[in-house]
Design a protein around this motif. Structure first.
Motif, PDB file in Angstrom:
ATOM      1  N   GLY A 128      70.360  33.530 -43.894  1.00  0.00           N
ATOM      2  CA  GLY A 128      69.717  34.458 -44.816  1.00  0.00           C
ATOM      3  C   GLY A 128      69.698  34.014 -46.261  1.00  0.00           C
ATOM      4  O   GLY A 128      69.123  34.706 -47.103  1.00  0.00           O
ATOM      5  N   GLY A 129      70.311  32.879 -46.577  1.00  0.00           N
ATOM      6  CA  GLY A 129      70.272  32.362 -47.940  1.00  0.00           C
ATOM      7  C   GLY A 129      69.127  31.381 -48.115  1.00  0.00           C
ATOM      8  O   GLY A 129      68.004  31.609 -47.647  1.00  0.00           O
ATOM      9  N   THR A 130      69.417  30.263 -48.751  1.00  0.00           N
ATOM     10  CA  THR A 130      68.375  29.271 -49.003  1.00  0.00           C
ATOM     11  C   THR A 130      67.841  28.656 -47.712  1.00  0.00           C
ATOM     12  O   THR A 130      66.672  28.265 -47.641  1.00  0.00           O
ATOM     13  CB  THR A 130      68.909  28.170 -49.936  1.00  0.00           C
ATOM     14  N   SER A 131      68.679  28.568 -46.680  1.00  0.00           N
ATOM     15  CA  SER A 131      68.232  27.956 -45.419  1.00  0.00           C
ATOM     16  C   SER A 131      66.946  28.588 -44.907  1.00  0.00           C
ATOM     17  O   SER A 131      66.051  27.895 -44.413  1.00  0.00           O
ATOM     18  CB  SER A 131      69.323  28.083 -44.351  1.00  0.00           C
ATOM     19  N   GLY A 132      66.848  29.895 -45.007  1.00  0.00           N
ATOM     20  CA  GLY A 132      65.702  30.604 -44.445  1.00  0.00           C
ATOM     21  C   GLY A 132      64.460  30.577 -45.309  1.00  0.00           C
ATOM     22  O   GLY A 132      63.406  31.084 -44.894  1.00  0.00           O
ATOM     23  N   VAL A 133      64.569  30.003 -46.505  1.00  0.00           N
ATOM     24  CA  VAL A 133      63.408  29.930 -47.408  1.00  0.00           C
ATOM     25  C   VAL A 133      63.268  28.499 -47.918  1.00  0.00           C
ATOM     26  O   VAL A 133      63.139  28.238 -49.110  1.00  0.00           O
ATOM     27  CB  VAL A 133      63.518  30.934 -48.573  1.00  0.00           C
ATOM     28  N   SER A 134      63.301  27.573 -46.984  1.00  0.00           N
ATOM     29  CA  SER A 134      63.228  26.144 -47.301  1.00  0.00           C
ATOM     30  C   SER A 134      61.984  25.530 -46.689  1.00  0.00           C
ATOM     31  O   SER A 134      61.564  25.904 -45.592  1.00  0.00           O
ATOM     32  CB  SER A 134      64.473  25.439 -46.745  1.00  0.00           C
ATOM     33  N   PHE A 135      61.403  24.549 -47.377  1.00  0.00           N
ATOM     34  CA  PHE A 135      60.297  23.786 -46.801  1.00  0.00           C
ATOM     35  C   PHE A 135      60.775  22.995 -45.591  1.00  0.00           C
ATOM     36  O   PHE A 135      59.997  22.671 -44.698  1.00  0.00           O
ATOM     37  CB  PHE A 135      59.695  22.853 -47.864  1.00  0.00           C
TER      38      PHE A 135
END
Length: 368
Positions: free
Chosen positions: A37-44
């Motif tokens: 739910g952190g940066t992992s889920g909003v990464s290219f």
């Protein structure tokens, strides 16, 4: 048995938890929100070592790419990883020169990089408009790919739990207990306590906040990024495409994920993610210059990420100075490096061995 608390359940924390549990360590994973739910889920989520000098950092990322590929032998199927390589082209003189220089360096380092003709590009990606490429310098990087980060993290945590690890979500760490300069455990916002011989800080962009709880520091220089998503579109795009107009890749169910550095510069950490953002709409317009079949589309969604980047831009992996038992794993290249770092960190913590590839990237370089 060593008691280890892994703080954070993104791609890094999940990888570390799996390999530690597999090595016989007693592992508890504490995640402030949800898995990925952190940066992992909003990464290219582009797996690559494409432009990551110096050589030590390049080699670390190549090790990450190889570790992802090796998971197929271990798991049989790896539905979270998508190969096919990436393509990139440069049109103006300055960009052509930079690309040639990069390809020359990568080939000297035995990294897959192949010049393509426009016809060969059309065979790889027939939906790309030749007018968007013209006489550009085109390169294919066959060993690259992209990851479904949340699917990957979930799979690693399932494997970790089968090996005996425990996972607690909605368990934000608010206190790291230290006695005599050594970590002894953590406490969560809900009042739960967990004993620990080692805490592994995989908190991403919150890594410095967690380190401060232990009386230490991990200096970060986070950057904000924007991703735009199309609705399902009629295109057969198969791989990462880094065009001068827009960077794009498939994102499942016919959707495309879009990114560009100049679009990142238009948003901040407090910007509300919305498909109505002008930069998100412009990304779709620019993507349509490359893929005419999506002309007229509007973004279906937009996401904003704060990327966890150590202050000097390179990974910080290892014991944190000033407190015994607090081990940090924080990097901008988390998606690429996750599978390798899981093994390497477990080798150091559970095996008591030093992994040479990590030596240039110790948190001790920042001092206390």
């Amino acid at each position: 048995m060593v008691e280890c608390v892994v703080i954070g359940a993104g791609v890094i924390g999940a990888s570390v938890a799996y390999r530690l549990a597999q090595a016989g360590v007693s592992v508890t994973v504490l995640e402030a929100g949800r898995v990925g739910g952190g940066t992992s889920g909003v990464s290219f989520a582009w797996t690559n070592a494409n432009n990551k000098p110096p050589r030590a950092y390049h080699d670390l990322n190549v090790a990450g790419m190889r570790a992802h590929a090796a998971l197929r032998d271990e798991f049989g199927e790896t539905p979270w990883w998508h190969g096919g390589g990436s393509v990139e082209w440069a049109s103006d003189d300055g960009a052509r020169s930079d690309l040639r220089e990069r390809v020359t360096r990568l080939q000297a380092w035995d990294y897959g990089a192949e010049w393509l003709t426009p016809g060969q590009l059309a065979e790889l990606e027939p939906d790309i408009d030749p007018a968007a490429v013209r006489d550009a310098a085109i390169v294919y990087f066959p060993d690259e790919g992209w990851l479904d980060p949340v699917t990957y993290a979930h799979a690693m945590l399932e494997a970790a739990q089968r090996a005996g690890a425990r996972l607690r979500c909605a368990a934000r760490v608010t206190q790291v207990d230290v006695q005599g300069g050594r970590v002894t455990g953590v406490r969560t916002a809900g009042g739960d306590s967990f004993g620990a011989d080692v805490t592994v800080n995989c908190a991403g962009r919150w890594a410095d906040d967690v380190a401060r709880l232990a009386g230490a520091r991990i200096p970060l220089a986070p950057r904000v990024g924007l991703l735009a998503f199309t609705p399902p579109v009629a295109t057969c795009l198969r791989r990462v495409v880094r065009a001068p107009q827009c960077h794009m890749r498939p994102d499942g169910a016919g959707r495309l994920m879009l990114q560009m550095d100049d679009a990142d510069a238009t948003v901040g950490a407090e910007t509300e993610p919305s498909p109505a953002l002008p930069a998100a709409q412009d990304l779709v317009r620019r993507a349509a210059l490359v893929l005419p079949g999506i002309a007229g589309m509007r973004p279906e969604a937009a996401r904003i990420a704060t990327r966890p980047i150590p202050a000097d831009g390179y990974s910080a992996v290892g014991p944190v100075p000033g407190v015994t038992g607090h081990y940090a794993v924080v990097t901008h290249s988390g998606v690429t490096l996750a599978a390798f770092l899981g093994r390497a960190v477990a080798e150091e913590i559970a095996g008591g061995r030093t992994v040479p590839a990590l030596e240039p990237f110790r948190p001790s370089r920042f001092g206390r």
